[in-house]
Design a protein around this motif. Structure first.
Motif, PDB file in Angstrom:
ATOM      1  N   PHE A   1       0.787  -1.236   0.000  1.00  0.00           N
ATOM      2  CA  PHE A   1       0.013  -0.005  -0.049  1.00  0.00           C
ATOM      3  C   PHE A   1       0.742   1.374   0.003  1.00  0.00           C
ATOM      4  N   LYS A   2       1.786   1.256  -0.765  1.00  0.00           N
ATOM      5  CA  LYS A   2       2.810   2.390  -1.253  1.00  0.00           C
ATOM      6  C   LYS A   2       2.221   3.372  -2.108  1.00  0.00           C
ATOM      7  N   ASN A   3       2.153   4.488  -1.888  1.00  0.00           N
ATOM      8  CA  ASN A   3       1.669   5.646  -2.842  1.00  0.00           C
ATOM      9  C   ASN A   3       2.490   5.840  -3.867  1.00  0.00           C
TER      10      ASN A   3
ATOM     11  N   THR B   1      11.818   8.596  -5.275  1.00  0.00           N
ATOM     12  CA  THR B   1      12.052   9.282  -3.984  1.00  0.00           C
ATOM     13  C   THR B   1      13.333   8.417  -3.256  1.00  0.00           C
ATOM     14  N   HIS B   2      13.309   6.940  -3.446  1.00  0.00           N
ATOM     15  CA  HIS B   2      14.260   6.381  -2.898  1.00  0.00           C
ATOM     16  C   HIS B   2      14.226   4.937  -3.465  1.00  0.00           C
ATOM     17  N   ALA B   3      14.937   3.712  -3.180  1.00  0.00           N
ATOM     18  CA  ALA B   3      15.110   2.534  -4.076  1.00  0.00           C
ATOM     19  C   ALA B   3      14.448   1.370  -3.157  1.00  0.00           C
TER      20      ALA B   3
ATOM     21  N   LEU C   1      12.283  -1.585  -2.219  1.00  0.00           N
ATOM     22  CA  LEU C   1      11.475  -2.215  -3.328  1.00  0.00           C
ATOM     23  C   LEU C   1      10.213  -1.859  -3.679  1.00  0.00           C
ATOM     24  N   ASP C   2       9.236  -1.337  -2.613  1.00  0.00           N
ATOM     25  CA  ASP C   2       7.879  -1.126  -2.706  1.00  0.00           C
ATOM     26  C   ASP C   2       7.747   0.082  -3.673  1.00  0.00           C
ATOM     27  N   HIS C   3       8.814   1.037  -3.725  1.00  0.00           N
ATOM     28  CA  HIS C   3       8.735   2.391  -4.576  1.00  0.00           C
ATOM     29  C   HIS C   3       9.561   2.250  -6.092  1.00  0.00           C
ATOM     30  N   VAL C   4       9.804   0.847  -6.239  1.00  0.00           N
ATOM     31  CA  VAL C   4      10.689   0.681  -7.452  1.00  0.00           C
ATOM     32  C   VAL C   4      10.184  -0.604  -8.420  1.00  0.00           C
TER      33      VAL C   4
ATOM     34  N   GLY D   1       8.299  10.867  -0.087  1.00  0.00           N
ATOM     35  CA  GLY D   1       8.771   9.121   0.050  1.00  0.00           C
ATOM     36  C   GLY D   1       8.225   8.691   1.413  1.00  0.00           C
ATOM     37  N   ASP D   2       9.265   7.999   2.040  1.00  0.00           N
ATOM     38  CA  ASP D   2       9.115   7.327   3.358  1.00  0.00           C
ATOM     39  C   ASP D   2       9.748   8.287   4.334  1.00  0.00           C
ATOM     40  N   THR D   3       9.989   9.579   4.132  1.00  0.00           N
ATOM     41  CA  THR D   3      10.682  10.293   5.254  1.00  0.00           C
ATOM     42  C   THR D   3       9.893  10.819   6.270  1.00  0.00           C
TER      43      THR D   3
ATOM     44  N   GLY E   1       4.837   8.501   1.260  1.00  0.00           N
ATOM     45  CA  GLY E   1       4.740   7.149   0.478  1.00  0.00           C
ATOM     46  C   GLY E   1       3.630   6.225   1.033  1.00  0.00           C
ATOM     47  N   HIS E   2       3.260   6.065   2.139  1.00  0.00           N
ATOM     48  CA  HIS E   2       2.217   5.342   2.557  1.00  0.00           C
ATOM     49  C   HIS E   2       1.460   6.255   3.489  1.00  0.00           C
ATOM     50  N   GLY E   3      -0.074   5.780   3.257  1.00  0.00           N
ATOM     51  CA  GLY E   3      -1.172   6.394   4.017  1.00  0.00           C
ATOM     52  C   GLY E   3      -1.677   7.783   3.713  1.00  0.00           C
TER      53      GLY E   3
HETATM   54 ZN    ZN Z   1       7.551   2.722   1.463  1.00  0.00          ZN
END
Ligand code: ZN
Ligand code: ZN
Length: 222
Positions: A13-15, A56-58, A60-63, A163-165, A204-206
């Motif tokens: 559930f990554k945006n 935004t970063h690497a 796996l859920d983002h790529v 991202g996930d910051t 990145g989430h939520g």
């Molecule tokens: Zn993520």
């Protein structure tokens, strides 16, 4: 108004995002993962010409959708160089979660400083915000300053893709390779909290919080 569509699917559930210029119909795709088909559909729906794939970063859920997006669009993929070691190990990242993941095509460009990159009448500032991982970046997207001067858009706030910051009420995890809690808190305080309180933060989430709400209520930061 800038075009902004997002989608998220299981298991993470990554945006992922499609962002476009309402005038020129140029756009970018950010963090295509398993929801990549929805992002490509959204780009078609808005008749956008996508010019780049920005990461935004690497993690796996983002790529995991990069290969599919690149095959469909034929546009370059951008990442911060400090995350390339993660990107090149996306198959092994999948193994950590027990998930089969395809290798992804090589990165075309590493971000050079803040940029800015552009699409249509918008510019994208690339802000290095390490801590969740070494090459994490936040993207601050705003209307081209030259254009904004001539219109009523001057007061438009930048759109932050983080991202996930930072999440609503939480922050990115720092227990994965290259993560560091002190570095992450410094990135959030020095980079993200320099934006106005009313800025919306697309995590990145939520759900998206605002800078002001997280300043006041985020338990990791008050
Ligand atoms: Zn993520
Ligand atoms: Zn991550």
């Amino acid at each position: 108004m800038m075009i902004l569509e997002h989608a998220a699917v299981e298991p993470f559930f990554k945006n992922g995002f499609v962002i476009g210029c309402e005038d020129t119909r140029e756009g970018v795709i950010v963090d295509p993962g398993d929801e990549v088909e929805q992002l490509l559909d959204a780009a078609r729906h808005h008749r956008l010409a996508i010019t780049s794939i920005l990461l935004t970063h690497a993690h796996l859920d983002h790529v995991t959708g990069v290969g599919r997006a690149k095959a469909a669009l034929g546009v370059p993929v951008w990442l911060h160089q400090a995350d390339n070691f993660l990107y090149e190990r996306v198959v092994q990242q999948g193994q950590m979660f027990g998930l089969p993941v395809d290798p992804q095509p090589p990165i075309d460009h590493f971000y050079h400083g803040e940029g800015p990159l552009r699409f249509g009448r918008y510019e994208v500032r690339v802000l290095h915000t390490p801590g969740h991982c070494p090459g994490g970046v936040c993207l601050a997207i705003s209307k081209d300053t030259k254009e904004a001067k001539d219109t009523k858009d001057t007061k438009e706030l930048p759109t932050l893709i983080v991202g996930d910051t930072l999440f609503a009420g939480s922050i990115g995890r720092t227990d994965l390779p290259g993560g560091d809690m002190e570095t992450l808190l410094r990135s959030i305080r020095e980079v993200l909290f320099s934006f106005p309180d009313d800025c919306v933060v697309w995590s990145g989430h939520g759900e998206p919080p605002t800078i002001g709400r997280e300043k006041r209520t985020n338990p990791f930061l008050i």
